[in-house]
Design a protein around this motif. Sequence first.
Motif, PDB file in Angstrom:
ATOM      1  N   TRP A  80       0.924  -1.223   0.188  1.00  0.00           N
ATOM      2  CA  TRP A  80       0.091   0.055   0.029  1.00  0.00           C
ATOM      3  C   TRP A  80       0.900   1.232   0.012  1.00  0.00           C
ATOM      4  O   TRP A  80       1.422   1.719   0.929  1.00  0.00           O
ATOM      5  N   ARG A  81       1.164   1.834  -1.297  1.00  0.00           N
ATOM      6  CA  ARG A  81       1.784   3.192  -1.343  1.00  0.00           C
ATOM      7  C   ARG A  81       1.031   4.086  -2.144  1.00  0.00           C
ATOM      8  O   ARG A  81       1.244   4.446  -3.275  1.00  0.00           O
ATOM      9  N   PRO A  82      -0.145   4.773  -1.608  1.00  0.00           N
ATOM     10  CA  PRO A  82      -0.952   5.630  -2.469  1.00  0.00           C
ATOM     11  C   PRO A  82      -0.286   6.714  -2.799  1.00  0.00           C
ATOM     12  O   PRO A  82       0.405   7.406  -2.038  1.00  0.00           O
ATOM     13  N   GLU A  83      -0.563   7.411  -3.903  1.00  0.00           N
ATOM     14  CA  GLU A  83       0.050   8.849  -4.205  1.00  0.00           C
ATOM     15  C   GLU A  83      -1.279   9.726  -3.988  1.00  0.00           C
ATOM     16  O   GLU A  83      -2.115   9.573  -4.556  1.00  0.00           O
ATOM     17  N   ARG A  84      -0.831  10.751  -3.447  1.00  0.00           N
ATOM     18  CA  ARG A  84      -2.000  11.898  -3.016  1.00  0.00           C
ATOM     19  C   ARG A  84      -1.989  12.940  -4.379  1.00  0.00           C
ATOM     20  O   ARG A  84      -1.021  13.325  -4.911  1.00  0.00           O
ATOM     21  N   GLY A  85      -3.093  13.192  -4.695  1.00  0.00           N
ATOM     22  CA  GLY A  85      -3.230  14.267  -5.513  1.00  0.00           C
ATOM     23  C   GLY A  85      -3.929  15.723  -5.050  1.00  0.00           C
ATOM     24  O   GLY A  85      -3.940  15.567  -3.732  1.00  0.00           O
ATOM     25  N   GLU A  86      -4.315  16.533  -5.905  1.00  0.00           N
ATOM     26  CA  GLU A  86      -4.576  17.617  -5.416  1.00  0.00           C
ATOM     27  C   GLU A  86      -6.002  17.643  -4.864  1.00  0.00           C
ATOM     28  O   GLU A  86      -6.653  16.915  -5.542  1.00  0.00           O
ATOM     29  N   ASP A  87      -6.209  18.508  -3.783  1.00  0.00           N
ATOM     30  CA  ASP A  87      -7.432  18.555  -3.109  1.00  0.00           C
ATOM     31  C   ASP A  87      -8.083  19.586  -3.899  1.00  0.00           C
ATOM     32  O   ASP A  87      -7.539  20.758  -4.525  1.00  0.00           O
ATOM     33  N   ARG A  88      -9.588  19.768  -3.800  1.00  0.00           N
ATOM     34  CA  ARG A  88     -10.531  20.832  -4.378  1.00  0.00           C
ATOM     35  C   ARG A  88     -11.935  20.858  -3.533  1.00  0.00           C
ATOM     36  O   ARG A  88     -12.089  19.695  -3.056  1.00  0.00           O
ATOM     37  N   LEU A  89     -12.334  21.958  -3.279  1.00  0.00           N
ATOM     38  CA  LEU A  89     -13.701  22.258  -2.848  1.00  0.00           C
ATOM     39  C   LEU A  89     -14.798  21.929  -3.959  1.00  0.00           C
ATOM     40  O   LEU A  89     -14.738  22.724  -4.864  1.00  0.00           O
ATOM     41  N   VAL A  90     -15.748  21.173  -3.459  1.00  0.00           N
ATOM     42  CA  VAL A  90     -16.981  20.851  -4.492  1.00  0.00           C
ATOM     43  C   VAL A  90     -18.228  20.789  -3.887  1.00  0.00           C
ATOM     44  O   VAL A  90     -18.369  20.582  -2.606  1.00  0.00           O
ATOM     45  N   SER A  91     -18.974  20.937  -4.446  1.00  0.00           N
ATOM     46  CA  SER A  91     -20.480  20.764  -3.816  1.00  0.00           C
ATOM     47  C   SER A  91     -20.835  19.301  -4.317  1.00  0.00           C
ATOM     48  O   SER A  91     -20.098  18.501  -5.214  1.00  0.00           O
ATOM     49  N   LEU A  92     -21.825  18.618  -3.717  1.00  0.00           N
ATOM     50  CA  LEU A  92     -22.351  17.446  -4.034  1.00  0.00           C
ATOM     51  C   LEU A  92     -22.601  17.173  -5.607  1.00  0.00           C
ATOM     52  O   LEU A  92     -22.331  16.216  -5.913  1.00  0.00           O
ATOM     53  N   ASP A  93     -23.215  18.173  -6.097  1.00  0.00           N
ATOM     54  CA  ASP A  93     -23.472  18.087  -7.602  1.00  0.00           C
ATOM     55  C   ASP A  93     -22.292  18.083  -8.481  1.00  0.00           C
ATOM     56  O   ASP A  93     -22.283  17.609  -9.539  1.00  0.00           O
ATOM     57  N   GLU A  94     -20.949  18.485  -7.650  1.00  0.00           N
ATOM     58  CA  GLU A  94     -19.925  18.648  -8.760  1.00  0.00           C
ATOM     59  C   GLU A  94     -19.023  17.383  -8.525  1.00  0.00           C
ATOM     60  O   GLU A  94     -18.102  17.375  -9.198  1.00  0.00           O
ATOM     61  N   VAL A  95     -19.432  16.419  -7.439  1.00  0.00           N
ATOM     62  CA  VAL A  95     -18.555  15.485  -7.512  1.00  0.00           C
ATOM     63  C   VAL A  95     -18.454  14.534  -8.677  1.00  0.00           C
ATOM     64  O   VAL A  95     -17.222  13.877  -8.923  1.00  0.00           O
ATOM     65  N   PRO A  96     -19.573  14.016  -9.376  1.00  0.00           N
ATOM     66  CA  PRO A  96     -19.499  13.241 -10.375  1.00  0.00           C
ATOM     67  C   PRO A  96     -18.438  13.671 -11.348  1.00  0.00           C
ATOM     68  O   PRO A  96     -17.534  13.106 -11.997  1.00  0.00           O
ATOM     69  N   ALA A  97     -18.416  15.039 -12.006  1.00  0.00           N
ATOM     70  CA  ALA A  97     -17.509  15.329 -12.891  1.00  0.00           C
ATOM     71  C   ALA A  97     -16.156  15.455 -12.270  1.00  0.00           C
ATOM     72  O   ALA A  97     -15.287  15.272 -13.078  1.00  0.00           O
ATOM     73  N   ALA A  98     -16.094  15.520 -11.142  1.00  0.00           N
ATOM     74  CA  ALA A  98     -14.562  15.687 -10.497  1.00  0.00           C
ATOM     75  C   ALA A  98     -14.175  13.989 -10.364  1.00  0.00           C
ATOM     76  O   ALA A  98     -12.847  14.132 -10.827  1.00  0.00           O
ATOM     77  N   VAL A  99     -14.781  13.111 -10.089  1.00  0.00           N
ATOM     78  CA  VAL A  99     -14.305  11.927 -10.077  1.00  0.00           C
ATOM     79  C   VAL A  99     -14.241  11.380 -11.617  1.00  0.00           C
ATOM     80  O   VAL A  99     -13.354  10.540 -12.007  1.00  0.00           O
ATOM     81  N   GLU A 100     -14.891  11.769 -12.568  1.00  0.00           N
ATOM     82  CA  GLU A 100     -14.791  11.478 -13.971  1.00  0.00           C
ATOM     83  C   GLU A 100     -13.392  11.877 -14.263  1.00  0.00           C
ATOM     84  O   GLU A 100     -12.626  11.130 -15.044  1.00  0.00           O
ATOM     85  N   ARG A 101     -12.868  13.072 -14.069  1.00  0.00           N
ATOM     86  CA  ARG A 101     -11.710  13.675 -14.552  1.00  0.00           C
ATOM     87  C   ARG A 101     -10.601  12.783 -13.715  1.00  0.00           C
ATOM     88  O   ARG A 101      -9.552  12.380 -14.423  1.00  0.00           O
ATOM     89  N   LEU A 102     -10.670  12.626 -12.445  1.00  0.00           N
ATOM     90  CA  LEU A 102      -9.617  11.813 -11.747  1.00  0.00           C
ATOM     91  C   LEU A 102      -9.383  10.588 -12.296  1.00  0.00           C
ATOM     92  O   LEU A 102      -8.173   9.864 -12.552  1.00  0.00           O
ATOM     93  N   LEU A 103     -10.806   9.827 -12.653  1.00  0.00           N
ATOM     94  CA  LEU A 103     -10.370   8.374 -13.382  1.00  0.00           C
ATOM     95  C   LEU A 103     -10.013   8.329 -14.716  1.00  0.00           C
ATOM     96  O   LEU A 103      -9.328   7.382 -15.031  1.00  0.00           O
TER      97      LEU A 103
END
Length: 517
Positions: free
Chosen positions: A265-288
């Motif tokens: 287990w050696r996870p690499e951390r990415g950048e944080d961001r502030l989102v509303s719940l409605d913005e979570v799907p688009a943010a997760v899509e970009r991460l994936l």
Amino acid sequence: MTGGLLYDEGHGAHASDLTRELVDQLGAVPGLETTEGRGLLIDTLADRLPAAADIPRHNRPRSGILEIVRYCRREPGGLHELAAALALYDPGSSPALRVRELIAATPTAAVLPALPDAEALAVTGLLARVRHLDAHGLLYAAADGLPLPGRPVTTLAEAFDYLSRANTRPDGLLPTMVLVEHVAAGLDDGGPADARTAAGLREWNDIQAKRLERRAALVAVRAGLAEQRSAQPAPACVVVQLCRSAMDPDRYLLSHWRQMRPGPWRPERGEDRLVSLDEVPAAVERLLQRAEHDWARQPGRPVLEFVLPVELLNEPLEWTQVAFRPHASTALCLTYPVVLRSLERMRAKEFHRRWHNRWQRALDSPDTACHWDTVGDRDHDRERWNSKLTAEERYVSVVLSAPPLPTERDRDGSHASLVEALYAGVPMAVWDRRPAAPADFRKRAKRLLRGKAIELPQRVHQLRKDAATAAAGRRDVHVGRHLAVLFDDPNRLVDWSGSPGADLDGVRGGHHEEGET
């Protein structure tokens, strides 16, 4: 003869100070505060050192610069190539000149002691017997931060050859010795032939440790691997964490980590961001999308995990629609096994011992012992239910009678049942998100929990695929469409960081970060 200078970081007490000063000075070079500027410097480096093209490219300036410096410190002549690339990128600024001065004053690291051909042949002969272990995963585990080859290795001989070009580690061991120790540990659960090969590998390592006067370092590596044997290898995965913002209660801090390869287990951390719940799907899509770009070189079955506060655990995030190509969206859970994890418990270390205890029981048992929620039953006795859950450590899962809605809407008391289970250390929980579970839910849950606990995410994944591909009349009522599953491994923690401007006293920051947001 084998030998090289792939790894030179950590020799001498000044090593970390030099790294820090190089990072500080590079951070002041005009243009390197941008992703594009750092990318240009990496591309310039790659003209002379092709493997530099694989340096991870972070959004955070300091993280990206640290990756460049660490790579150059490990690569033969890497620092001098960095100085040459920087002279092209920025020939005149004061920080760039200071970096070149630091590099010019850096002594060359000692070359590793050459491994005699006879000994190299002896160990590669033993490794050639081992064809059933994951060579690339073992290389990943043994490299421990070294740059990895651009293409996955397919045999242990290839892995050994790659590491044979690396210099000694800070503890004085050859990286090839660490690989050999990992292979021996991987053979420990095999039959008599595997046991003989493991003994031969360890004997070879003992001889090298004596020759290099590094017996204590080898013993430490061997002991560490023995401790890790109870921990399952982590899958490749993306971990997405949501935490309510202290500055704006309608927004969440979205943090994420990527485990790029199966293994330790050696996870690499990415950048944080502030989102509303409605913005979570688009943010997760970009991460994936970014993760899939990095996973493109090799096959695999990555997992998606959501680390959530209790109030969000009933959100059906696994059915979030994402589009990897225009006008073709699909639910997350059709591509990835998706599971939930508890943010509150991850932060509450006083409950981690009992969490580890139950997780180990889950791994050791052929079936998943379950404590059934009695909320809604005529003879429900909450105190008795809680006491039994706490007292009997064999329970490694709970099935809730109703969804654990936020406290103000929790008419059934299932929210309290879930909280009790989390703090009792129960690593798995299952419930139906509908207000009233169907009559056959208990039977379905029993079937789901039958079998090895570690395989639960894959069983859930199949159930959700069954729901999505069911006939139109059954699709929306299929239990897989409404199933929530918490599957929380205590060996795979991620760090928590508060939202920008929050009081962070006593709270750990992110993975290898220094307060950047």
